[in-house]
Design a protein around this motif. Structure first.
Motif, PDB file in Angstrom:
ATOM      1  N   GLU A 134      43.903 -53.786  32.157  1.00  0.00           N
ATOM      2  CA  GLU A 134      44.980 -53.570  31.200  1.00  0.00           C
ATOM      3  C   GLU A 134      44.419 -53.503  29.785  1.00  0.00           C
ATOM      4  OE1 GLU A 134      48.301 -56.187  31.616  1.00  0.00           O
ATOM      5  OE2 GLU A 134      48.260 -56.027  33.785  1.00  0.00           O
TER       6      GLU A 134
ATOM      7  N   GLU B 116      47.985 -49.844  31.698  1.00  0.00           N
ATOM      8  CA  GLU B 116      48.091 -50.150  33.133  1.00  0.00           C
ATOM      9  C   GLU B 116      49.559 -50.238  33.552  1.00  0.00           C
ATOM     10  OE1 GLU B 116      46.679 -50.467  36.859  1.00  0.00           O
ATOM     11  OE2 GLU B 116      45.444 -50.132  35.089  1.00  0.00           O
ATOM     12  N   GLY B 117      50.372 -50.900  32.756  1.00  0.00           N
ATOM     13  CA  GLY B 117      51.788 -51.053  33.074  1.00  0.00           C
ATOM     14  C   GLY B 117      52.539 -49.737  33.023  1.00  0.00           C
ATOM     15  N   SER B 118      52.001 -48.780  32.302  1.00  0.00           N
ATOM     16  CA  SER B 118      52.656 -47.480  32.159  1.00  0.00           C
ATOM     17  C   SER B 118      52.476 -46.593  33.386  1.00  0.00           C
ATOM     18  CB  SER B 118      52.082 -46.738  30.951  1.00  0.00           C
ATOM     19  OG  SER B 118      52.366 -47.434  29.777  1.00  0.00           O
ATOM     20  N   LYS B 119      51.595 -46.975  34.285  1.00  0.00           N
ATOM     21  CA  LYS B 119      51.284 -46.115  35.424  1.00  0.00           C
ATOM     22  C   LYS B 119      52.390 -46.062  36.473  1.00  0.00           C
ATOM     23  CE  LYS B 119      46.315 -46.439  34.941  1.00  0.00           C
ATOM     24  NZ  LYS B 119      45.066 -46.931  35.505  1.00  0.00           N
ATOM     25  N   ASN B 120      53.249 -47.072  36.517  1.00  0.00           N
ATOM     26  CA  ASN B 120      54.304 -47.108  37.526  1.00  0.00           C
ATOM     27  C   ASN B 120      55.639 -46.736  36.881  1.00  0.00           C
ATOM     28  OD1 ASN B 120      56.097 -47.626  39.581  1.00  0.00           O
ATOM     29  ND2 ASN B 120      55.055 -49.498  40.244  1.00  0.00           N
ATOM     30  N   ALA B 121      55.848 -45.445  36.695  1.00  0.00           N
ATOM     31  CA  ALA B 121      57.059 -44.965  36.019  1.00  0.00           C
ATOM     32  C   ALA B 121      58.325 -45.327  36.786  1.00  0.00           C
ATOM     33  CB  ALA B 121      56.978 -43.461  35.808  1.00  0.00           C
ATOM     34  N   THR B 122      58.263 -45.333  38.106  1.00  0.00           N
ATOM     35  CA  THR B 122      59.437 -45.670  38.915  1.00  0.00           C
ATOM     36  C   THR B 122      59.882 -47.105  38.653  1.00  0.00           C
ATOM     37  OG1 THR B 122      58.758 -44.106  40.624  1.00  0.00           O
ATOM     38  CG2 THR B 122      60.360 -45.789  41.267  1.00  0.00           C
ATOM     39  N   LYS B 123      58.939 -48.017  38.603  1.00  0.00           N
ATOM     40  CA  LYS B 123      59.252 -49.424  38.335  1.00  0.00           C
ATOM     41  C   LYS B 123      59.901 -49.570  36.955  1.00  0.00           C
ATOM     42  CE  LYS B 123      57.047 -53.930  37.748  1.00  0.00           C
ATOM     43  NZ  LYS B 123      55.766 -54.645  37.742  1.00  0.00           N
TER      44      LYS B 123
ATOM     45  N   GLU C 262      61.572 -47.281  35.298  1.00  0.00           N
ATOM     46  CA  GLU C 262      62.907 -46.686  35.350  1.00  0.00           C
ATOM     47  C   GLU C 262      63.905 -47.630  36.007  1.00  0.00           C
ATOM     48  OE1 GLU C 262      62.502 -42.901  37.272  1.00  0.00           O
ATOM     49  OE2 GLU C 262      61.475 -42.019  35.556  1.00  0.00           O
TER      50      GLU C 262
ATOM     51  N   ASN D   2      53.765 -45.900  27.816  1.00  0.00           N
ATOM     52  CA  ASN D   2      55.200 -45.679  27.859  1.00  0.00           C
ATOM     53  C   ASN D   2      55.835 -46.282  26.622  1.00  0.00           C
ATOM     54  OD1 ASN D   2      56.741 -44.323  29.904  1.00  0.00           O
ATOM     55  ND2 ASN D   2      55.633 -45.602  31.358  1.00  0.00           N
TER      56      ASN D   2
END
Length: 107
Positions: free
Chosen positions: A2, A56-63, A65, A104
């Protein structure tokens, strides 16, 4: 690994104007563990938090959203909760590349 975002207040101001069309009178940093947050005050005195997620946290767009929609759902049902302000294009989240990293951004 991260990486905590390190935007300057000037960069945050430019992003806020570009993505949200908000004219600010004040911007200041807020504490955060691994993300980066700014307090934004517009010309009408309305306060916002600009949240810049870590790379790192930006990689999971579904989460992200799902979290955003959950907060909106709670607020719509009378539970005090923060909600995302849509960008000028109507998106609740914006993925922006800053200094070769993708973060994000939400207001």
């Amino acid at each position: 690994m991260e990486r905590r975002p390190t935007l300057t207040p000037q960069q945050a101001t430019e992003l806020t104007v570009q993505l949200y069309g908000v004219t600010m009178t004040e911007i200041s940093t807020l504490p955060s563990y691994i993300d980066q947050n700014f307090l934004i005050v517009d010309t009408e005195g309305t306060k916002y938090v600009l949240k810049i997620m870590n790379s790192e946290g930006s990689k999971n767009a579904t989460k992200l959203e799902v979290q955003t929609f959950a907060l909106s759902f709670l607020r719509q049902h009378g539970v005090p909760a923060q909600t995302a302000l849509p960008t000028t294009t109507g998106k609740l989240l914006s993925m922006e590349e800053i200094d070769a990293f993708t973060d994000n951004i939400g207001l």
